[in-house]
Scaffold this motif. Structure first.
Motif, PDB file in Angstrom:
ATOM      1  N   ASP A 149     -37.401  22.090  50.988  1.00 23.42           N
ATOM      2  CA  ASP A 149     -37.061  23.511  51.006  1.00 23.42           C
ATOM      3  C   ASP A 149     -36.852  23.926  52.461  1.00 23.42           C
ATOM      4  OD1 ASP A 149     -36.953  26.257  50.997  1.00 23.42           O
ATOM      5  OD2 ASP A 149     -38.884  26.559  49.994  1.00 23.42           O
ATOM      6  N   PHE A 150     -35.586  24.017  52.861  1.00 24.85           N
ATOM      7  CA  PHE A 150     -35.298  24.271  54.281  1.00 24.85           C
ATOM      8  C   PHE A 150     -35.543  25.723  54.681  1.00 24.85           C
ATOM      9  CE2 PHE A 150     -33.602  20.096  53.924  1.00 24.85           C
ATOM     10  CZ  PHE A 150     -33.907  19.544  55.164  1.00 24.85           C
ATOM     11  N   SER A 151     -35.975  26.566  53.724  1.00 26.39           N
ATOM     12  CA  SER A 151     -36.452  27.888  54.130  1.00 26.39           C
ATOM     13  C   SER A 151     -37.837  27.775  54.752  1.00 26.39           C
ATOM     14  CB  SER A 151     -36.467  28.853  52.940  1.00 26.39           C
ATOM     15  OG  SER A 151     -37.490  28.511  52.038  1.00 26.39           O
ATOM     16  N   ARG A 152     -38.452  26.601  54.610  1.00 21.98           N
ATOM     17  CA  ARG A 152     -39.753  26.379  55.249  1.00 21.98           C
ATOM     18  C   ARG A 152     -39.642  25.253  56.278  1.00 21.98           C
ATOM     19  NH1 ARG A 152     -44.575  26.915  50.886  1.00 21.98           N
ATOM     20  NH2 ARG A 152     -43.257  25.615  49.581  1.00 21.98           N
ATOM     21  N   PHE A 153     -38.675  25.408  57.157  1.00 20.54           N
ATOM     22  CA  PHE A 153     -38.473  24.498  58.278  1.00 20.54           C
ATOM     23  C   PHE A 153     -37.978  25.350  59.434  1.00 20.54           C
ATOM     24  CE2 PHE A 153     -35.574  21.329  60.474  1.00 20.54           C
ATOM     25  CZ  PHE A 153     -36.603  20.589  61.034  1.00 20.54           C
ATOM     26  N   GLY A 154     -38.695  25.354  60.536  1.00 24.41           N
ATOM     27  CA  GLY A 154     -38.260  26.240  61.614  1.00 24.41           C
ATOM     28  C   GLY A 154     -39.063  26.056  62.878  1.00 24.41           C
ATOM     29  N   TYR A 155     -38.834  26.964  63.791  1.00 21.09           N
ATOM     30  CA  TYR A 155     -39.522  26.907  65.084  1.00 21.09           C
ATOM     31  C   TYR A 155     -40.961  27.395  64.932  1.00 21.09           C
ATOM     32  CZ  TYR A 155     -34.989  25.918  66.963  1.00 21.09           C
ATOM     33  OH  TYR A 155     -33.793  25.308  67.214  1.00 21.09           O
ATOM     34  N   THR A 156     -41.872  26.623  65.506  1.00 14.74           N
ATOM     35  CA  THR A 156     -43.295  26.921  65.361  1.00 14.74           C
ATOM     36  C   THR A 156     -43.612  28.354  65.769  1.00 14.74           C
ATOM     37  OG1 THR A 156     -43.657  24.626  65.974  1.00 14.74           O
ATOM     38  CG2 THR A 156     -45.590  26.057  65.946  1.00 14.74           C
ATOM     39  N   GLU A 157     -43.075  28.783  66.900  1.00 14.62           N
ATOM     40  CA  GLU A 157     -43.459  30.108  67.407  1.00 14.62           C
ATOM     41  C   GLU A 157     -42.861  31.226  66.565  1.00 14.62           C
ATOM     42  OE1 GLU A 157     -41.924  29.155  71.237  1.00 14.62           O
ATOM     43  OE2 GLU A 157     -40.195  30.477  71.019  1.00 14.62           O
ATOM     44  N   VAL A 158     -41.825  30.930  65.809  1.00 13.26           N
ATOM     45  CA  VAL A 158     -41.246  31.933  64.914  1.00 13.26           C
ATOM     46  C   VAL A 158     -41.985  31.937  63.575  1.00 13.26           C
ATOM     47  CG1 VAL A 158     -39.137  32.701  63.758  1.00 13.26           C
ATOM     48  CG2 VAL A 158     -39.009  31.684  66.050  1.00 13.26           C
ATOM     49  N   LEU A 159     -42.276  30.730  63.074  1.00 20.32           N
ATOM     50  CA  LEU A 159     -43.009  30.626  61.808  1.00 20.32           C
ATOM     51  C   LEU A 159     -44.425  31.171  61.932  1.00 20.32           C
ATOM     52  CD1 LEU A 159     -41.958  27.000  60.819  1.00 20.32           C
ATOM     53  CD2 LEU A 159     -41.513  29.030  59.423  1.00 20.32           C
ATOM     54  N   PHE A 160     -45.031  30.942  63.098  1.00 21.52           N
ATOM     55  CA  PHE A 160     -46.446  31.286  63.301  1.00 21.52           C
ATOM     56  C   PHE A 160     -46.595  32.146  64.552  1.00 21.52           C
ATOM     57  CE2 PHE A 160     -46.133  27.048  61.370  1.00 21.52           C
ATOM     58  CZ  PHE A 160     -46.772  27.281  60.158  1.00 21.52           C
ATOM     59  N   PRO A 161     -46.115  33.404  64.473  1.00 17.57           N
ATOM     60  CA  PRO A 161     -46.128  34.247  65.676  1.00 17.57           C
ATOM     61  C   PRO A 161     -47.533  34.537  66.193  1.00 17.57           C
ATOM     62  CG  PRO A 161     -45.456  35.507  63.747  1.00 17.57           C
ATOM     63  CD  PRO A 161     -45.496  34.079  63.328  1.00 17.57           C
ATOM     64  N   ASP A 162     -48.538  34.416  65.304  1.00 15.27           N
ATOM     65  CA  ASP A 162     -49.914  34.655  65.760  1.00 15.27           C
ATOM     66  C   ASP A 162     -50.528  33.408  66.389  1.00 15.27           C
ATOM     67  OD1 ASP A 162     -49.675  37.210  64.740  1.00 15.27           O
ATOM     68  OD2 ASP A 162     -50.429  36.612  62.778  1.00 15.27           O
ATOM     69  N   GLY A 163     -49.765  32.319  66.377  1.00 16.89           N
ATOM     70  CA  GLY A 163     -50.258  31.099  67.011  1.00 16.89           C
ATOM     71  C   GLY A 163     -51.167  30.272  66.148  1.00 16.89           C
ATOM     72  N   VAL A 164     -51.359  30.689  64.904  1.00 16.18           N
ATOM     73  CA  VAL A 164     -52.240  29.931  64.025  1.00 16.18           C
ATOM     74  C   VAL A 164     -51.392  28.939  63.227  1.00 16.18           C
ATOM     75  CG1 VAL A 164     -53.905  30.029  62.138  1.00 16.18           C
ATOM     76  CG2 VAL A 164     -53.811  31.869  63.848  1.00 16.18           C
ATOM     77  N   VAL A 165     -51.555  27.671  63.539  1.00 13.34           N
ATOM     78  CA  VAL A 165     -50.766  26.632  62.895  1.00 13.34           C
ATOM     79  C   VAL A 165     -51.722  25.695  62.172  1.00 13.34           C
ATOM     80  CG1 VAL A 165     -49.122  24.758  63.212  1.00 13.34           C
ATOM     81  CG2 VAL A 165     -49.117  26.704  64.777  1.00 13.34           C
ATOM     82  N   VAL A 166     -51.422  25.425  60.927  1.00 13.39           N
ATOM     83  CA  VAL A 166     -52.157  24.377  60.225  1.00 13.39           C
ATOM     84  C   VAL A 166     -51.131  23.312  59.890  1.00 13.39           C
ATOM     85  CG1 VAL A 166     -53.557  23.795  58.241  1.00 13.39           C
ATOM     86  CG2 VAL A 166     -53.792  26.026  59.329  1.00 13.39           C
ATOM     87  N   ALA A 167     -51.204  22.201  60.572  1.00 16.51           N
ATOM     88  CA  ALA A 167     -50.160  21.199  60.445  1.00 16.51           C
ATOM     89  C   ALA A 167     -50.656  19.887  61.020  1.00 16.51           C
ATOM     90  CB  ALA A 167     -48.904  21.655  61.185  1.00 16.51           C
ATOM     91  N   ASP A 168     -49.791  18.926  61.048  1.00 17.96           N
ATOM     92  CA  ASP A 168     -50.191  17.652  61.642  1.00 17.96           C
ATOM     93  C   ASP A 168     -49.002  17.022  62.331  1.00 17.96           C
ATOM     94  OD1 ASP A 168     -48.983  16.509  59.004  1.00 17.96           O
ATOM     95  OD2 ASP A 168     -49.384  14.782  60.253  1.00 17.96           O
ATOM     96  N   ASP A 169     -49.295  16.033  63.155  1.00 11.59           N
ATOM     97  CA  ASP A 169     -48.235  15.250  63.789  1.00 11.59           C
ATOM     98  C   ASP A 169     -48.280  13.846  63.243  1.00 11.59           C
ATOM     99  OD1 ASP A 169     -47.952  16.537  67.147  1.00 11.59           O
ATOM    100  OD2 ASP A 169     -46.787  16.884  65.360  1.00 11.59           O
TER     101      ASP A 169
END
Ligand code: NI
Length: 177
Positions: A157-177
């Motif tokens: 679902d490419f509506s959920r693919f984007g720039y980290t700072e835009v997706l998570f403007p509050d800086g809270v990211v739950v993700a992995d590398d």
């Protein structure tokens, strides 16, 4: 030594990496040290040898507390060579992922929730583990690199693919590398 991480678009990230044939060598120890140094420098939760241009089936992950990934402390510090992954159920769950080879972006990726993995450490000692949750996600992400697969190839679902700072403007990211 901190190495340059290849970025998406480099054909070396698309190869199927070769198995390690000889263990407990100075070359292998140096590779793993370079991978650890590089991962720590970039605050990664994991790194695969192809990401530094080395065409071998070696991944590392874990490393304890990580400011980028609060869940990373649940992942044991691991060197995994010639891995084999086996899902223990058909269940999958979605989660945000990032990748040091795809800087600045995050995507929503579905992964097995419960799996068994087996492989070797740098001395050639076989080991196996069960992994769930974030641990399972990290293992799948890193081992994908050994088959030339980057996480954007798994985004459905490419509506959920984007720039980290835009997706998570509050800086809270739950993700992995
Ligand atoms: Ni990655």
């Amino acid at each position: 030594m901190i190495r340059e991480v290849l970025r998406m678009g480099d054909p070396r990230l698309l190869r199927r990496a070769a198995p390690v044939e000889v263990f407990a060598t100075r070359e292998l120890a140096a590779l793993i040290q370079d991978m650890r140094d590089t991962m720590a420098h970039l605050n990664g939760a994991g790194l695969a040898a192809p990401q530094i241009g080395v065409d071998l089936r070696v991944v590392i992950f874990g490393g304890g507390a990580n400011p980028r990934y609060p869940d990373a402390s649940s992942v044991p510090d691991t060197v995994l060579i010639n891995p084999v992954l086996t899902p223990l159920s058909d269940d999958e769950e979605g989660g945000w992922e990032g990748c040091l080879s795809v800087p600045g972006l995050r995507g929503w990726v579905s992964r097995w929730t419960d799996l068994h993995y087996a492989g070797f450490d740098e001395q050639g000692q076989a080991f196996a583990r069960r992994a769930t949750g974030f641990h399972a996600r990290v293992v799948q992400h890193e081992c994908d690199h050994l088959d030339g697969v980057l996480y954007p190839m798994r985004v459905r679902d490419f509506s959920r693919f984007g720039y980290t700072e835009v997706l998570f403007p509050d800086g809270v990211v739950v993700a992995d590398d």
